[in-house]
Design an enzyme around this catalytic site. Structure first.
Site, PDB file in Angstrom:
ATOM      1  CE  LYS A 158      -3.852  -0.097   2.609  1.00 12.52           C
ATOM      2  NZ  LYS A 158      -4.765  -0.375   3.775  1.00 12.52           N
ATOM      3  CE  LYS A 201      -3.146 -13.018   7.623  1.00 11.84           C
ATOM      4  NZ  LYS A 201      -2.323 -13.661   6.568  1.00 11.84           N
ATOM      5  CG  LEU A 203      -7.454  -8.484   6.437  1.00  7.85           C
ATOM      6  CD1 LEU A 203      -8.114  -7.319   7.149  1.00  7.85           C
ATOM      7  CD2 LEU A 203      -7.157  -9.597   7.425  1.00  7.85           C
ATOM      8  CG  HIS A 235     -11.043   0.477  -3.474  1.00  6.49           C
ATOM      9  ND1 HIS A 235     -11.073  -0.620  -2.657  1.00  6.49           N
ATOM     10  CD2 HIS A 235     -10.025   0.264  -4.342  1.00  6.49           C
ATOM     11  CE1 HIS A 235     -10.117  -1.454  -3.012  1.00  6.49           C
ATOM     12  NE2 HIS A 235      -9.475  -0.950  -4.039  1.00  6.49           N
ATOM     13  CE  LYS A 237     -16.637   4.039   2.914  1.00  8.64           C
ATOM     14  NZ  LYS A 237     -16.309   5.119   3.858  1.00  8.64           N
ATOM     15  CD  GLU A 287      -8.702   5.891   4.462  1.00  7.13           C
ATOM     16  OE1 GLU A 287      -7.792   6.697   4.223  1.00  7.13           O
ATOM     17  OE2 GLU A 287      -9.602   5.635   3.635  1.00  7.13           O
ATOM     18  CG  ASN A 289     -11.844   9.000   5.905  1.00  4.70           C
ATOM     19  OD1 ASN A 289     -10.738   9.038   5.349  1.00  4.70           O
ATOM     20  ND2 ASN A 289     -12.735   8.083   5.623  1.00  4.70           N
ATOM     21  NE  ARG A 291     -13.202  12.865   3.912  1.00  9.04           N
ATOM     22  CZ  ARG A 291     -13.902  11.761   3.683  1.00  9.04           C
ATOM     23  NH1 ARG A 291     -15.159  11.696   4.081  1.00  9.04           N
ATOM     24  NH2 ARG A 291     -13.364  10.720   3.101  1.00  9.04           N
TER      25      ARG A 291
HETATM   26  P1  ADP Z   1      -7.664   4.359   0.192  1.00  2.00           P
HETATM   27  O1  ADP Z   1      -7.336   5.528   1.050  1.00  2.00           O
HETATM   28  O2  ADP Z   1      -6.825   4.282  -1.041  1.00  2.00           O
HETATM   29  O3  ADP Z   1      -9.121   4.218  -0.080  1.00  2.00           O
HETATM   30  P2  ADP Z   1      -7.758   2.261   2.250  1.00  2.00           P
HETATM   31  O4  ADP Z   1      -6.640   1.930   3.155  1.00  2.00           O
HETATM   32  O5  ADP Z   1      -8.941   2.937   2.820  1.00  2.00           O
HETATM   33  O6  ADP Z   1      -7.161   3.081   1.011  1.00  2.00           O
HETATM   34  O7  ADP Z   1      -8.212   0.940   1.528  1.00  2.00           O
HETATM   35  C1  ADP Z   1      -9.153   0.980   0.482  1.00  2.00           C
HETATM   36  C2  ADP Z   1      -9.778  -0.366   0.306  1.00  2.00           C
HETATM   37  O8  ADP Z   1      -8.788  -1.351  -0.031  1.00  2.00           O
HETATM   38  C3  ADP Z   1     -10.452  -0.910   1.543  1.00  2.00           C
HETATM   39  O9  ADP Z   1     -11.778  -0.428   1.688  1.00  2.00           O
HETATM   40  C4  ADP Z   1     -10.412  -2.399   1.250  1.00  2.00           C
HETATM   41  O10 ADP Z   1     -11.419  -2.694   0.301  1.00  2.00           O
HETATM   42  C5  ADP Z   1      -9.071  -2.579   0.586  1.00  2.00           C
HETATM   43  N1  ADP Z   1      -8.014  -2.909   1.571  1.00  2.00           N
HETATM   44  C6  ADP Z   1      -7.226  -2.053   2.243  1.00  2.00           C
HETATM   45  N2  ADP Z   1      -6.381  -2.709   3.074  1.00  2.00           N
HETATM   46  C7  ADP Z   1      -6.639  -4.028   2.914  1.00  2.00           C
HETATM   47  C8  ADP Z   1      -6.102  -5.253   3.482  1.00  2.00           C
HETATM   48  N3  ADP Z   1      -5.116  -5.234   4.372  1.00  2.00           N
HETATM   49  N4  ADP Z   1      -6.638  -6.424   3.068  1.00  2.00           N
HETATM   50  C9  ADP Z   1      -7.626  -6.469   2.150  1.00  2.00           C
HETATM   51  N5  ADP Z   1      -8.161  -5.374   1.580  1.00  2.00           N
HETATM   52  C10 ADP Z   1      -7.681  -4.177   1.945  1.00  2.00           C
END
Ligand code: ADP
Length: 447
Positions: A158, A201, A203, A235, A237, A287, A289, A291
């Site tokens: 990431k 990891k 998930l 990603h 909603k 994460e 947010n 706001r």
């Molecule tokens: P962004 O800020 O780019 O949206 P996030 O960290 O919120 O990044 O992750 C976005 C999406 O990616 C999550 O809602 C989930 O669907 C997927 N995701 C993030 N981390 C993981 C993880 N460790 N395992 C599986 N899916 C993940």
């Protein structure tokens, strides 16, 4: 209390903030691009200032123009809504330097939570459960391999500066890792100008569950329960509900208390959302947010609280209107995001709304800036409204949603309304049985 609030946003959220200000007796200033001259938030505000041409970088993201609009109008506070400048720490700093209140957290908290590595480190130190992974950025491939073998494949690479799911790559086996690292670094560098990446990891079948928190900035904080936002496409909603069909009261209380306690320790100010992936009974922070979220109305429906009122109160130094003991959860709520998009291909469908009829009745709320004859400009996101329904039980909520979807009419542009009509008749949705991949699999099967 503030005298005049400038709303640095557009669309349904500008209207949402305006409504809260009006109820509190605060004068409002709308800002708008030339594409939004006829927008409802402009028509309903006490004053309006044009801040530039249609592209967001020249208008809604244009800090000098927004600052000039504050000076001209004499606004003493700015509400940034969501998106645009809402998580821009520099904007918060600049406003503060001009003695204008930013209705949001401190610039420092925005900065910490805006960097994913820093956010995760902070969350962990505050007692929030996080996804197992590297301690920070991984610069060296051999070190990445050691971490990956330690946490076990599959792993996710990431971007520290990530957002919108960009700069994220899965490595299913050791053989995939080096390619995942280099592509994630390249994507992150190109998209964010920062190629720092870290490992987590992966998930495989989690739900997305987020906790709404509120702090007074002085060490008091509450949680307003969770929202389940697992129904996502790319990603983004699509449907959000509270409470989560996957949690029982004890789990809900436990994660809520952890989050509220963390916010109290941090002296967090204002509204925030702590996002988790939830799998096999465990929560994993992804994460925060800093706001108001698009989906805040589902929380308002089950708590009876006005989250924008609370934001304004806290920013004005008046503290929260409730203590944790006074927060009561009542019934179930679902929000559908109505986008001006083709319901199958999701291609944007801007244009004129030739006919519009909003649904009504008990437990139905529509947050939207559109009206009959309104032309949706092609320059911004395609969210044109949100339909929120509330019922005593999830079943009552689903019945009411079906009825409201039957009533609403938006003619002239394509919308995602037919998707919700399909979803509501799907056994998995009726049973609350879905994870973050469910919607994409459903759409792929229907194609
Ligand atoms: P962004 O800020 O780019 O949206 P996030 O960290 O919120 O990044 O992750 C976005 C999406 O990616 C999550 O809602 C989930 O669907 C997927 N995701 C993030 N981390 C993981 C993880 N460790 N395992 C599986 N899916 C993940």
């Amino acid at each position: 209390m503030f005298n005049k609030v400038l709303i640095a946003n557009r669309g349904e959220i500008a209207l949402r903030v305006l409504r809260a200000c009006k109820e509190l007796g605060i004068a409002t200033v709308a800002v708008h691009s030339t594409a939004d001259n006829a927008a409802m938030h402009v028509r309903l505000a006490d004053e309006s200032v044009c801040i530039g041409p249609p592209p967001a970088r020249d208008s809604y993201l244009n800090i000098p123009q927004i600052l000039a609009a504050c000076e001209i109008s004499g606004a003493d506070a700015v509400h940034p809504g969501y998106g645009f400048l809402s998580e821009n720490a520099r904007f918060a700093d600049i406003l503060e330097a001009h003695n204008i209140a930013f209705i949001g957290p401190t610039a420092e908290h925005i900065r910490v939570m805006g960097d994913k590595i820093e956010a995760k480190r902070t969350a962990k130190a505050l007692g929030i459960p996080v996804v197992p992974g590297s301690a920070g950025a991984v610069t060296d491939d051999a070190e990445a391999m050691r971490v990956a073998q330690d946490i076990g494949f599959p792993v996710l690479v990431k971007a520290s500066a990530g957002g919108g799911g960009r700069g994220m790559k899965v490595a299913h086996t050791a053989a995939d890792l080096s390619l995942a690292l280099s592509t994630a670094r390249a994507e992150a560098g190109a998209a964010f100008g920062d190629d720092a990446v870290y490992l987590e990891k992966y998930l495989s079948k989690p739900r997305h569950i987020e906790v709404q928190v509120f702090g007074d900035g002085k060490g008091k904080a509450v949680h307003l329960g969770e929202r389940d936002c697992s129904l996502q496409r790319r990603h983004q909603k699509v449907w959000e509900e509270a409470r989560s069909p996957a949690l029982d009261d004890a789990q809900r209380r436990r994660i809520g208390e952890i989050c509220a306690d963390a916010m109290a320790q941090m002296k967090y100010r204002g509204a925030g959302t702590i996002e988790f992936l939830y799998e096999n009974g465990e929560f994993y922070f992804i994460e925060m947010n800093t706001r108001l979220q698009v989906e805040h109305p589902v929380t308002e429906a089950i708590t009876g609280l006005d989250l924008v009122h609370e934001q304004i109160r806290v920013a004005a130094g008046l503290g929260l209107s409730v203590t944790q003991d006074e927060v009561k959860f009542n019934g179930h709520a679902i929000e559908c995001r109505i986008n001006a998009e083709d319901p199958r291909t999701f291609a944007p469908s801007p244009g004129q709304i030739s006919y519009y009829h909003a649904p009504g009745g008990l437990g139905v709320r529509v947050d939207s800036g559109v009206y009959q004859g309104y032309t949706i400009p092609p320059f911004y996101d395609s969210l044109i409204g949100k339909l929120i329904v509330h019922g005593r039980t999830r079943n009552e909520c689903l019945m009411r949603l079906r009825r409201a979807l039957d009533e609403i009419i938006v003619d002239g542009v394509k919308t995602t309304l037919p998707l919700f009509q399909d979803l509501i008749d799907t056994p998995d949705i009726q049973a609350g049985n879905y994870d973050i991949h469910w919607l994409e699999q459903y759409l792929a099967a229907a194609a």
